[in-house]
Design a protein around this motif. Structure first.
Motif, PDB file in Angstrom:
ATOM      1  N   ILE A  21       0.826  -1.206   0.000  1.00  0.00           N
ATOM      2  CA  ILE A  21       0.000   0.000   0.000  1.00  0.00           C
ATOM      3  C   ILE A  21       0.861   1.258   0.000  1.00  0.00           C
ATOM      4  O   ILE A  21       0.635   2.186  -0.791  1.00  0.00           O
ATOM      5  CB  ILE A  21      -0.958  -0.011   1.214  1.00  0.00           C
ATOM      6  N   SER A  43       2.993   0.678  11.817  1.00  0.00           N
ATOM      7  CA  SER A  43       2.348  -0.591  11.526  1.00  0.00           C
ATOM      8  C   SER A  43       2.991  -1.733  12.297  1.00  0.00           C
ATOM      9  O   SER A  43       2.297  -2.549  12.921  1.00  0.00           O
ATOM     10  CB  SER A  43       2.410  -0.877  10.022  1.00  0.00           C
ATOM     11  N   THR A  86      -5.292   9.802   6.375  1.00  0.00           N
ATOM     12  CA  THR A  86      -6.089   8.664   5.904  1.00  0.00           C
ATOM     13  C   THR A  86      -5.240   7.404   5.818  1.00  0.00           C
ATOM     14  O   THR A  86      -5.656   6.329   6.266  1.00  0.00           O
ATOM     15  CB  THR A  86      -6.695   8.981   4.527  1.00  0.00           C
ATOM     16  N   TYR A  87      -4.047   7.542   5.249  1.00  0.00           N
ATOM     17  CA  TYR A  87      -3.153   6.384   5.170  1.00  0.00           C
ATOM     18  C   TYR A  87      -2.784   5.884   6.565  1.00  0.00           C
ATOM     19  O   TYR A  87      -2.740   4.674   6.815  1.00  0.00           O
ATOM     20  CB  TYR A  87      -1.887   6.739   4.393  1.00  0.00           C
ATOM     21  N   PHE A  89      -4.518   6.160   9.339  1.00  0.00           N
ATOM     22  CA  PHE A  89      -5.677   5.507   9.947  1.00  0.00           C
ATOM     23  C   PHE A  89      -5.868   4.098   9.383  1.00  0.00           C
ATOM     24  O   PHE A  89      -6.080   3.137  10.132  1.00  0.00           O
ATOM     25  CB  PHE A  89      -6.935   6.354   9.703  1.00  0.00           C
ATOM     26  N   VAL A  90      -5.788   3.963   8.056  1.00  0.00           N
ATOM     27  CA  VAL A  90      -5.999   2.656   7.429  1.00  0.00           C
ATOM     28  C   VAL A  90      -4.900   1.681   7.835  1.00  0.00           C
ATOM     29  O   VAL A  90      -5.156   0.492   8.074  1.00  0.00           O
ATOM     30  CB  VAL A  90      -6.059   2.798   5.897  1.00  0.00           C
ATOM     31  N   VAL A  93      -5.662   0.441  11.212  1.00  0.00           N
ATOM     32  CA  VAL A  93      -6.783  -0.504  11.129  1.00  0.00           C
ATOM     33  C   VAL A  93      -6.299  -1.863  10.636  1.00  0.00           C
ATOM     34  O   VAL A  93      -6.654  -2.913  11.199  1.00  0.00           O
ATOM     35  CB  VAL A  93      -7.885   0.049  10.201  1.00  0.00           C
ATOM     36  N   LEU A  94      -5.477  -1.864   9.587  1.00  0.00           N
ATOM     37  CA  LEU A  94      -4.957  -3.119   9.053  1.00  0.00           C
ATOM     38  C   LEU A  94      -4.127  -3.868  10.089  1.00  0.00           C
ATOM     39  O   LEU A  94      -4.236  -5.088  10.239  1.00  0.00           O
ATOM     40  CB  LEU A  94      -4.105  -2.849   7.807  1.00  0.00           C
ATOM     41  N   ASP A 113      -7.347  -8.211   3.505  1.00  0.00           N
ATOM     42  CA  ASP A 113      -6.219  -7.353   3.124  1.00  0.00           C
ATOM     43  C   ASP A 113      -6.241  -7.039   1.639  1.00  0.00           C
ATOM     44  O   ASP A 113      -5.916  -5.913   1.223  1.00  0.00           O
ATOM     45  CB  ASP A 113      -4.897  -8.034   3.494  1.00  0.00           C
ATOM     46  N   PHE A 116      -8.594  -4.213   0.939  1.00  0.00           N
ATOM     47  CA  PHE A 116      -7.995  -2.913   1.229  1.00  0.00           C
ATOM     48  C   PHE A 116      -7.093  -2.460   0.085  1.00  0.00           C
ATOM     49  O   PHE A 116      -7.129  -1.291  -0.325  1.00  0.00           O
ATOM     50  CB  PHE A 116      -7.191  -2.976   2.531  1.00  0.00           C
ATOM     51  N   PHE A 120      -7.531   0.917  -2.344  1.00  0.00           N
ATOM     52  CA  PHE A 120      -6.510   1.937  -2.591  1.00  0.00           C
ATOM     53  C   PHE A 120      -6.226   2.067  -4.081  1.00  0.00           C
ATOM     54  O   PHE A 120      -6.043   3.169  -4.600  1.00  0.00           O
ATOM     55  CB  PHE A 120      -5.220   1.597  -1.840  1.00  0.00           C
TER      56      PHE A 120
END
Length: 207
Positions: A21, A43, A86-87, A89-90, A93-94, A113, A116, A120
Motif C-alpha cells: 500500500i 504498523s 487517511t493512510y 488511519f488505514v 486498522v490493518l 487485506d 484494502f 486503494f
C-alpha cells in the motif's frame, strides 16, 4: 512453537500488505520518505503490541483506546495533511485486524487485506478518478479579476505559471496594494503530489 509460527505468518502478511500500500500507492505520488518510515514503523509497532497483548481480554476496547491515543497526539510538531492522515488511519486498522483476527481463517484475513489493496488501487488510479491539484496565488493584476475578463486572467496565469489551469476562484481582495488571493485549480498531468498545495493560506514573511 505454534504461537511463534502464528506470529510469523500474521506479521509477514501485515508487513507485506502495508508495504504494498505504501510503496505502491502512497510513495509514487508523494515521494515523502519521512512518512514512508513513519507508516511502516507504526504498523510494525501497533501489530506487535496488539498481537502480544491480545491475550488480555481487552480486544475491541483496547483497539479503540489506541485510536483515541493517536487522535489526541496528532503529531503536534507538524500538521499532517488529510491524505497522510487517511493512510495512517488505514494502516493502523490493518495492523489491528491482522493482529486480533485469531478466530478468523487465514484465508479470510488474506481476502480482507486484498480488499484494502483493491480499494486503494481504485481510489488512487487516475483511470477512474481525475486528480485536480490546486494552489493559492497572490495576483497583482487586479483589474483582471472581474467576471468580464475571467478568460484573460486565466490566460495570463497559464502563461506566467506554466500550469494547465482549469478553474480560478477569487478570494481576498486588497485594493490598497492592488493584489488578490486566487485559488488556482490545474491538471498535474500525472506528476507527484505537491505538498505545498496543502497550504490553506499564504504565509506571512517570517513564518
Amino acid at each position: 512453537m505454534n504461537e511463534l509460527i502464528d506470529l510469523l505468518l500474521h506479521f509477514v502478511l501485515n508487513v507485506v500488505v502495508v508495504f504494498v500500500i505504501i510503496r505502491g500507492f502512497y510513495y509514487p505520488k508523494s515521494r515523502r520518505r519521512d512518512y514512508f518510515f513513519t507508516f511502516m514503523m507504526i504498523s510494525v509497532s501497533v501489530f506487535l503490541m496488539i498481537f502480544l497483548l491480545g491475550n488480555v481480554k481487552l480486544k475491541v476496547g483496547f483497539a479503540l483506546g489506541l485510536f483515541a491515543i493517536f487522535s489526541i497526539i496528532r503529531y503536534r510538531t507538524e500538521s499532517m495533511p488529510v491524505r497522510e492522515m487517511t493512510y495512517l488511519f488505514v494502516i493502523i486498522v490493518l495492523s489491528v485486524i491482522n493482529a486480533l483476527a485469531e478466530d478468523a481463517s487465514f484465508l479470510a484475513l488474506i481476502a480482507t487485506d486484498i480488499f484494502f489493496v483493491l480499494a486503494f488501487w481504485f481510489c488512487e488510479s487516475n483511470r477512474w478518478l481525475r486528480h485536480v491539484a490546486c494552489k493559492l496565488v497572490r495576483y497583482d493584476r487586479i483589474e483582471l479579476i472581474v467576471p468580464g475578463r475571467r478568460e484573460e486572467m486565466i490566460a495570463d496565469l497559464k502563461r506566467r505559471t506554466g500550469l494547465d489551469i482549469t478553474k480560478v476562484e477569487v478570494g481576498h481582495i486588497d485594493f490598497l496594494n492592488d493584489t488578490a488571493i486566487l485559488k488556482v485549480y490545474y491538471d498535474p498531468h500525472g506528476e507527484g503530489i505537491n505538498t505545498v498545495d496543502t497550504l490553506t493560506h499564504i504565509p506571512r514573511e517570517g513564518e
